[in-house]
Motif scaffolding. Structure first.
Motif, PDB file in Angstrom:
ATOM      1  N   CYS A   1       0.824  -1.228   0.000  1.00  0.00           N
ATOM      2  CA  CYS A   1       0.000   0.000   0.000  1.00  0.00           C
ATOM      3  C   CYS A   1       0.853   1.272   0.000  1.00  0.00           C
ATOM      4  O   CYS A   1       0.511   2.262   0.671  1.00  0.00           O
ATOM      5  CB  CYS A   1      -0.945   0.014   1.204  1.00  0.00           C
ATOM      6  SG  CYS A   1      -2.136  -1.313   1.187  1.00  0.00           S
ATOM      7  N   THR A   2       1.951   1.280  -0.741  1.00  0.00           N
ATOM      8  CA  THR A   2       2.863   2.438  -0.725  1.00  0.00           C
ATOM      9  C   THR A   2       2.209   3.702  -1.293  1.00  0.00           C
ATOM     10  O   THR A   2       2.595   4.807  -0.929  1.00  0.00           O
ATOM     11  CB  THR A   2       4.148   2.113  -1.508  1.00  0.00           C
ATOM     12  OG1 THR A   2       3.785   1.502  -2.747  1.00  0.00           O
ATOM     13  CG2 THR A   2       5.032   1.168  -0.729  1.00  0.00           C
ATOM     14  N   ARG A   3       1.215   3.536  -2.175  1.00  0.00           N
ATOM     15  CA  ARG A   3       0.520   4.709  -2.721  1.00  0.00           C
ATOM     16  C   ARG A   3      -0.096   5.561  -1.606  1.00  0.00           C
ATOM     17  O   ARG A   3      -0.197   6.781  -1.725  1.00  0.00           O
ATOM     18  CB  ARG A   3      -0.550   4.241  -3.725  1.00  0.00           C
ATOM     19  CG  ARG A   3      -1.540   5.285  -4.191  1.00  0.00           C
ATOM     20  CD  ARG A   3      -0.891   6.430  -4.947  1.00  0.00           C
ATOM     21  NE  ARG A   3      -1.855   7.427  -5.370  1.00  0.00           N
ATOM     22  CZ  ARG A   3      -2.274   8.435  -4.602  1.00  0.00           C
ATOM     23  NH1 ARG A   3      -1.837   8.574  -3.367  1.00  0.00           N
ATOM     24  NH2 ARG A   3      -3.150   9.317  -5.078  1.00  0.00           N
ATOM     25  N   LEU A   4      -0.465   4.902  -0.488  1.00  0.00           N
ATOM     26  CA  LEU A   4      -1.117   5.629   0.600  1.00  0.00           C
ATOM     27  C   LEU A   4      -0.160   6.592   1.309  1.00  0.00           C
ATOM     28  O   LEU A   4      -0.599   7.447   2.089  1.00  0.00           O
ATOM     29  CB  LEU A   4      -1.710   4.648   1.628  1.00  0.00           C
ATOM     30  CG  LEU A   4      -2.722   3.623   1.101  1.00  0.00           C
ATOM     31  CD1 LEU A   4      -3.304   2.808   2.255  1.00  0.00           C
ATOM     32  CD2 LEU A   4      -3.857   4.299   0.340  1.00  0.00           C
ATOM     33  N   THR A   5       1.150   6.469   1.041  1.00  0.00           N
ATOM     34  CA  THR A   5       2.101   7.378   1.704  1.00  0.00           C
ATOM     35  C   THR A   5       1.889   8.825   1.247  1.00  0.00           C
ATOM     36  O   THR A   5       2.383   9.751   1.878  1.00  0.00           O
ATOM     37  CB  THR A   5       3.561   6.975   1.434  1.00  0.00           C
ATOM     38  OG1 THR A   5       3.794   6.989   0.015  1.00  0.00           O
ATOM     39  CG2 THR A   5       3.853   5.591   1.982  1.00  0.00           C
ATOM     40  N   HIS A   6       1.166   9.024   0.130  1.00  0.00           N
ATOM     41  CA  HIS A   6       0.866  10.380  -0.346  1.00  0.00           C
ATOM     42  C   HIS A   6      -0.370  10.979   0.339  1.00  0.00           C
ATOM     43  O   HIS A   6      -0.703  12.132   0.097  1.00  0.00           O
ATOM     44  CB  HIS A   6       0.599  10.377  -1.858  1.00  0.00           C
ATOM     45  CG  HIS A   6       1.816  10.123  -2.695  1.00  0.00           C
ATOM     46  ND1 HIS A   6       2.902  10.970  -2.715  1.00  0.00           N
ATOM     47  CD2 HIS A   6       2.113   9.129  -3.569  1.00  0.00           C
ATOM     48  CE1 HIS A   6       3.801  10.506  -3.561  1.00  0.00           C
ATOM     49  NE2 HIS A   6       3.356   9.392  -4.076  1.00  0.00           N
TER      50      HIS A   6
END
Ligand SMILES: [Zn+2]
Length: 452
Positions: A285-290
């Motif tokens: 879920c690295t996209r959620l770091t934005h």
């Protein structure tokens, strides 16, 4: 008194460890416990903590009796858990059979290509060799349970699954190996639009011993197919009463909307809770770091009552996830727990392959990395990081867990940390083992020493 344990070594030790006799414990005497001063005697009955009493030196009814493990002031803590580890593609970089598959670029596409080439050569003999090594090393680091991913597709067919299920049986007394039948390849894109892999995954879901179903929606070639991937695998998990584990939103592209909103909406519409759907875990879920704070809060609301948790995989994310501008991203697990109230854990993901060449099978090595990664160095922060590879990790994969406070009635699943050469360096607290994990450990599961 039990003899000191030995670390099973390399290929011969891996088989011996699975077959050796287990020593049952009645008491662990004179242990340092987390969050408590002085030393304690922990008695065990039926695989659970029966009592915790202050330790009296040379107490005649305890010391030197069979079933007594003398801790001699060493730290005893809840055992460790891999909430997410790939059992079939581990140690490819160490195994001579795959020595020609070297990392040249070190990016995601290359990792996929090298792994696909390796998978074409997978045989049960090397799957056993590499998989056993992961399990044995993990047990020696204090692991008593793991969620193990094994791939199913038209290339490997059921080879990885067969070996995973066999290892699950082989190590049943020493380590709970949850098997996740996992579609790393697209379920709807590619030559046959995923017909074969969906058929194979349906068959895998019917196999005894498969606990979890998983997929990677981001490998599909369109957003529509990504959603179809989620829809299909979640329906299968619900209909077969399996846990669901998705590798989700594994990218840093801010122009692409996260899929989480769709996933939660779909699960709600499928009456996941009413149909007694098992826990759902979302990895990477690295996209959620934005996400901005208000978006995190909205995400928490969207989850509502759904049994959803997250697993951060920082060693893989740090190696794989970067943008042209130099942005790096991995879930900030302590913030997700403290600030927004999510359930989350941290895990290793891969060991010794092109997705994650660095690191080993010690969950504490990832917790230790996270001290610097998240700037979380206080005592309570280190206890949270320990929890993320111990009690929280077990909760995330739906297993019973104990707490750092170690209470009567909790599972007698422990790790006893070895004494260092000097008193100064002997680990006395959770903070010390997270700052600098010491390798020598005795692992105890259901009150039995599993690496003796
Ligand atoms: Zn993974």
């Amino acid at each position: 008194m039990l003899s000191d344990y030995t670390i099973a070594n390399q290929d011969s030790g891996t088989t011996e460890l699975a077959q050796g006799r287990l020593d049952s414990l009645i008491t662990i005497s004179g242990a340092k416990l987390p969050r408590r001063p002085l030393l304690w005697d922990v008695s065990i009955s039926n695989g659970k903590i029966a009592s915790i009493d202050p330790h009296h030196f040379n107490r005649p009814d305890v010391v030197h009796k069979p079933g007594t493990l003398e801790a001699n002031g060493r730290l005893l803590a809840p055992s460790l858990c891999h909430a997410h580890i790939h059992l079939d593609k581990c140690f490819l970089l160490q195994d001579s059979k795959f020595s020609d598959l070297e990392i040249v670029k070190g990016d995601f596409q290359e990792a996929m290509t090298l792994t696909t080439k390796a998978k074409a050569r997978f045989e049960k003999s090397d799957l056993f060799r590499r998989g056993r090594q992961v399990v044995v090393e993990s047990i020696n680091y204090g692991v008593t349970s793991m969620r193990a991913f094994v791939e199913v597709d038209g290339d490997v067919m059921f080879k990885c699954l067969d070996v995973g299920l066999q290892l699950k049986k082989e190590f049943a007394e020493r380590c709970e190996i949850q098997i996740c039948a996992f579609a790393q390849l697209p379920l709807y894109s590619g030559e046959d639009d995923g017909d074969l892999i969906r058929k194979l995954m349906e068959e895998a879901a019917s196999r005894d011993g498969v606990d979890v179903l998983g997929s990677t929606p981001y490998v599909e070639d369109s957003e529509f197919k990504e959603k179809e991937n989620v829809r299909w695998i979640s329906n299968l998990a619900l209909s077969r009463s399996k846990f669901l584990d998705l590798h989700l939103d594994y990218h840093l592209d801010i122009t692409k909307k996260p899929l989480t909103g769709y996933v939660f909406d779909l699960l709600r519409r499928s009456n996941w809770k009413e149909y007694e759907g098992k826990a759902i875990t979302l990895g990477h879920c690295t996209r959620l770091t934005h996400l901005k704070p208000e978006e995190w809060r909205r995400l928490k609301q969207e989850i509502g009552e759904l049994p959803v948790s997250f697993v951060g995989l920082p060693t893989s994310d740090l190696f794989m996830m970067r943008t042209k501008e130099g942005y790096r991203g991995t879930l900030h697990v302590p913030d997700m727990i403290y600030k927004y109230g999510f359930q989350a854990a941290i895990a290793i993901n891969n060991v010794g392959n092109a997705f994650t060449p660095q690191g080993n099978c010690d969950p504490l090595s990832v917790a230790s990395l996270c001290v610097g990664l998240y700037c979380t160095g206080t005592k309570s922060n280190t206890e949270l990081l320990y929890d993320c590879v111990s009690s929280r990790a077990k909760q995330v994969v739906g297993l019973p867990s104990s707490s750092l406070d170690l209470k009567v009635g909790e599972p007698a699943d422990f790790v006893l940390f070895e004494k260092a050469f000097s008193k100064l360096r002997t680990r006395k607290s959770i903070a010390e083992v997270v700052y600098d994990p010491i390798p020598g450990r005795i692992t105890i599961r259901n009150g039995k020493v599993t690496n003796g």
